[in-house]
Design a protein around this motif. Structure first.
Motif, short mmCIF file in Angstrom:
data_model
loop_
_atom_site.label_atom_id
_atom_site.label_comp_id
_atom_site.label_asym_id
_atom_site.label_seq_id
_atom_site.Cartn_x
_atom_site.Cartn_y
_atom_site.Cartn_z
N PRO A 37 0.80 -1.23 0.00
CA PRO A 37 0.00 0.00 0.00
C PRO A 37 0.83 1.28 0.00
O PRO A 37 0.47 2.25 -0.68
CB PRO A 37 -0.83 -0.13 1.28
CG PRO A 37 -0.96 -1.60 1.49
CD PRO A 37 0.35 -2.17 1.05
N SER A 38 1.93 1.30 0.75
CA SER A 38 2.74 2.52 0.79
C SER A 38 3.41 2.78 -0.56
O SER A 38 3.55 3.94 -0.98
CB SER A 38 3.81 2.42 1.89
OG SER A 38 4.69 1.32 1.66
N THR A 84 -3.45 6.36 2.82
CA THR A 84 -3.54 4.93 3.12
C THR A 84 -4.56 4.78 4.24
O THR A 84 -4.64 5.64 5.13
CB THR A 84 -2.19 4.33 3.55
OG1 THR A 84 -1.67 5.05 4.67
CG2 THR A 84 -1.19 4.36 2.40
N ALA A 111 0.61 4.02 -2.92
CA ALA A 111 0.25 5.40 -2.59
C ALA A 111 1.30 6.38 -3.11
O ALA A 111 0.96 7.48 -3.59
CB ALA A 111 0.07 5.55 -1.09
N ALA A 145 -4.07 1.39 -0.06
CA ALA A 145 -3.91 2.73 -0.64
C ALA A 145 -5.26 3.21 -1.14
O ALA A 145 -6.10 2.41 -1.56
CB ALA A 145 -2.90 2.70 -1.78
#
Length: 216
Positions: A113-114, A137, A117, A147
């Motif tokens: 997710p990071s 997030t 994003a 994200a």
């Protein structure tokens, strides 16, 4: 929109999600979706005859949403189309798709997710009425981090030779699929009713928060 508190659970291969019970799920397959949608709208109009004047609007909206969903690889597609006493029906949709990608070397793109994003573009509105997008997030209960983008965006009309766009309320949440490198479940909520953007963001967030992976 407080009337949409009752929910039903939709379960498909690999996931389940809860949606307002008044929303419609419809067949997105090209060979059967048009007839299916017309039947559903007819049933709805029979239940609420005052919606007859909006029959064409509902059919057109749902058929377009189904076609767009099929092209994007949707596994589930649901819509609302309600008249709350005004001149214009209130419409919105949520789709769940399984998506993924590879880089130029053929390697799966990260579904962290990071990382996702960091690769999504933020857009600031320069003046009132401009489109905008923020990137965050979020934590999906029982699933984990994901994200997300949300904003008022100009979406390209699929297959349009004039490259026209439609402005819409849009929230997209990218949920990593366990055990599948590079794959995410994309939960996307959209509506063209811009004046109710904040309400739709709340609805889309509430629906997305019910997403769970299940045994395929």
């Amino acid at each position: 929109m407080a009337r949409y508190m009752e929910t039903l659970t939709v379960e498909r291969g690999g996931f389940r999600i809860k949606v307002p019970e008044t929303w419609w799920e419809f067949d997105v397959r090209p060979e059967s979706r048009d007839d299916s949608i017309r039947r559903m709208v007819s049933e709805r109009v029979q239940q609420r005859p005052e919606l007859e004047q909006y029959r064409g609007t509902y059919v057109d909206f749902l058929q377009k949403a189904a076609a767009d969903a099929w092209k994007s690889g949707a596994l589930y597609c649901g819509c609302m189309a309600e008249n709350f006493g005004g001149d214009t029906p209130i419409t919105g949709s949520v789709t769940v798709s399984l998506v993924g990608g590879r880089n130029e070397r053929g390697e799966p793109l990260s579904n962290d997710p990071s990382v996702i994003a960091s690769q999504l573009a933020v857009k600031e509105a320069k003046r009132e009425g401009d489109s905008w997008r923020k990137v965050t997030t979020v934590d999906i209960p029982g699933v984990g981090p994901a994200a997300r983008t949300q904003g008022i965006e100009d979406i390209a009309v699929p297959g349009d030779a004039l490259n026209r766009t439609i402005r819409a309320v849009l929230m997209q949440t990218y949920i990593p699929v366990p055990g599948q490198e590079g794959k995410v479940a994309l939960v996307a909520g959209s509506s063209q009713v811009l004046d109710l953007a904040d309400s739709f963001f709340d609805i889309f967030d509430a629906i997305t928060s019910t997403f769970r992976f299940t045994e395929a």
